[in-house]
Write a protein that holds these residues in place. Structure first.
Motif, PDB file in Angstrom:
ATOM      1  N   TYR A   1       0.827  -1.210   0.000  1.00  0.00           N
ATOM      2  CA  TYR A   1       0.000   0.000   0.000  1.00  0.00           C
ATOM      3  C   TYR A   1       0.861   1.259   0.000  1.00  0.00           C
ATOM      4  CZ  TYR A   1      -4.445  -2.404   0.357  1.00  0.00           C
ATOM      5  OH  TYR A   1      -5.542  -3.169   0.079  1.00  0.00           O
ATOM      6  N   LYS A   2       2.021   1.233   0.645  1.00  0.00           N
ATOM      7  CA  LYS A   2       2.935   2.377   0.652  1.00  0.00           C
ATOM      8  C   LYS A   2       3.434   2.641  -0.774  1.00  0.00           C
ATOM      9  CE  LYS A   2       5.771   5.496   2.274  1.00  0.00           C
ATOM     10  NZ  LYS A   2       5.340   6.851   2.137  1.00  0.00           N
ATOM     11  N   GLU A   3       3.738   1.563  -1.496  1.00  0.00           N
ATOM     12  CA  GLU A   3       4.175   1.715  -2.888  1.00  0.00           C
ATOM     13  C   GLU A   3       3.062   2.328  -3.732  1.00  0.00           C
ATOM     14  OE1 GLU A   3       5.494  -2.142  -4.260  1.00  0.00           O
ATOM     15  OE2 GLU A   3       7.148  -2.191  -2.827  1.00  0.00           O
ATOM     16  N   LEU A   4       1.812   1.879  -3.480  1.00  0.00           N
ATOM     17  CA  LEU A   4       0.679   2.444  -4.209  1.00  0.00           C
ATOM     18  C   LEU A   4       0.514   3.935  -3.881  1.00  0.00           C
ATOM     19  CD1 LEU A   4      -1.977  -0.414  -3.887  1.00  0.00           C
ATOM     20  CD2 LEU A   4      -0.763   0.285  -5.961  1.00  0.00           C
ATOM     21  N   LEU A   5       0.747   4.302  -2.623  1.00  0.00           N
ATOM     22  CA  LEU A   5       0.672   5.709  -2.218  1.00  0.00           C
ATOM     23  C   LEU A   5       1.771   6.510  -2.914  1.00  0.00           C
ATOM     24  CD1 LEU A   5      -0.464   7.962  -0.349  1.00  0.00           C
ATOM     25  CD2 LEU A   5       1.210   7.207   1.356  1.00  0.00           C
ATOM     26  N   ASP A   6       2.981   5.949  -2.956  1.00  0.00           N
ATOM     27  CA  ASP A   6       4.118   6.650  -3.565  1.00  0.00           C
ATOM     28  C   ASP A   6       3.907   6.910  -5.054  1.00  0.00           C
ATOM     29  OD1 ASP A   6       5.356   6.705  -1.107  1.00  0.00           O
ATOM     30  OD2 ASP A   6       6.679   4.996  -1.518  1.00  0.00           O
TER      31      ASP A   6
ATOM     32  N   GLU B   1      -5.292   9.388   2.728  1.00  0.00           N
ATOM     33  CA  GLU B   1      -6.384   8.957   3.612  1.00  0.00           C
ATOM     34  C   GLU B   1      -6.656   7.467   3.455  1.00  0.00           C
ATOM     35  OE1 GLU B   1      -9.334  11.554   2.099  1.00  0.00           O
ATOM     36  OE2 GLU B   1      -8.678  13.242   3.326  1.00  0.00           O
ATOM     37  N   GLU B   2      -6.662   6.973   2.214  1.00  0.00           N
ATOM     38  CA  GLU B   2      -6.875   5.548   1.983  1.00  0.00           C
ATOM     39  C   GLU B   2      -5.737   4.720   2.583  1.00  0.00           C
ATOM     40  OE1 GLU B   2      -9.316   5.489  -2.232  1.00  0.00           O
ATOM     41  OE2 GLU B   2      -7.144   5.873  -2.273  1.00  0.00           O
ATOM     42  N   PHE B   3      -4.517   5.216   2.437  1.00  0.00           N
ATOM     43  CA  PHE B   3      -3.359   4.518   3.019  1.00  0.00           C
ATOM     44  C   PHE B   3      -3.475   4.473   4.540  1.00  0.00           C
ATOM     45  CE2 PHE B   3       0.864   4.725   4.989  1.00  0.00           C
ATOM     46  CZ  PHE B   3       1.381   3.506   4.563  1.00  0.00           C
ATOM     47  N   ASP B   4      -3.805   5.621   5.159  1.00  0.00           N
ATOM     48  CA  ASP B   4      -3.925   5.684   6.620  1.00  0.00           C
ATOM     49  C   ASP B   4      -5.036   4.758   7.128  1.00  0.00           C
ATOM     50  OD1 ASP B   4      -1.849   7.475   6.754  1.00  0.00           O
ATOM     51  OD2 ASP B   4      -3.143   9.255   6.833  1.00  0.00           O
ATOM     52  N   MET B   5      -6.144   4.715   6.386  1.00  0.00           N
ATOM     53  CA  MET B   5      -7.262   3.837   6.777  1.00  0.00           C
ATOM     54  C   MET B   5      -6.818   2.361   6.718  1.00  0.00           C
ATOM     55  SD  MET B   5     -11.093   3.593   5.188  1.00  0.00           S
ATOM     56  CE  MET B   5     -10.600   2.745   3.707  1.00  0.00           C
ATOM     57  N   LYS B   6      -6.127   1.992   5.656  1.00  0.00           N
ATOM     58  CA  LYS B   6      -5.661   0.608   5.506  1.00  0.00           C
ATOM     59  C   LYS B   6      -4.611   0.280   6.557  1.00  0.00           C
ATOM     60  CE  LYS B   6      -6.057  -3.228   3.379  1.00  0.00           C
ATOM     61  NZ  LYS B   6      -7.296  -3.997   3.459  1.00  0.00           N
TER      62      LYS B   6
END
Length: 167
Positions: free
Chosen positions: A143-148, A155-160
């Motif tokens: 998910y961090k890679e998807l955020l990057d 917000e989606e990253f923090d929720m996950k």
């Protein structure tokens, strides 16, 4: 406990007592064989199960010696519960009422197996927790890679992240 019941060393105490009394000693001989085999697998003392059975059957008072050696080996195997009086009690009861000695030995075997089962259950739980944590970390990295790369929002990253961490 369910694990212990599939273990051949574990015998329910009510069943054990009933079999000892109702079979007029036949189960007792089988139990000697089985207990000797059980203790051989857990100790450095190797006694021939069949020889112990035959000696108990044909040599007068050999069974008293068998109980003594069994109690001695159990003290070596079950170091978590040292009992100085166990051998003495076993010898006395094997002379007076062998059924009581058999119940005491089987009770100690059951306790050993219960503790072993508890340790194994704890180990499996710890391995499962470690495996889950490892999977959560791997998923969080994805998910961090998807955020990057901008595929998901902060917000989606923090929720996950909260979901995976369990907050």
């Amino acid at each position: 406990m369910e694990n212990n019941q599939t273990n051949y060393g574990y015998v329910d105490m009510l069943t054990h007592v009933l079999l000892l009394v109702l079979t007029f000693g036949i189960y007792h001989l089988y139990w000697i064989y089985k207990t000797t085999k059980f203790l051989n697998e857990r100790s450095n003392n190797q006694r021939n199960e069949m020889a112990e059975l035959l000696l108990s059957l044909f040599i007068p008072f050999y069974i008293v010696y068998w109980y003594y050696r069994t109690a001695e080996i159990m003290d070596e195997v079950d170091m978590a519960h040292p009992n100085k009086d166990f051998k003495t009690l076993i010898i006395v009861f094997s002379i007076i009422i062998a059924v009581v000695a058999a119940v005491m030995v089987q009770d100690r075997i059951n306790k050993m197996l219960d503790e072993l089962d508890a340790v194994n259950t704890t180990t499996v739980t710890e391995k499962t927790n470690n495996n889950y944590e490892s999977q959560a970390i791997d998923e969080l990295k994805k998910y961090k890679e998807l955020l990057d790369i901008g595929a998901i929002t902060q917000e989606e990253f923090d929720m996950k992240k909260r979901q995976l961490i369990g907050l």
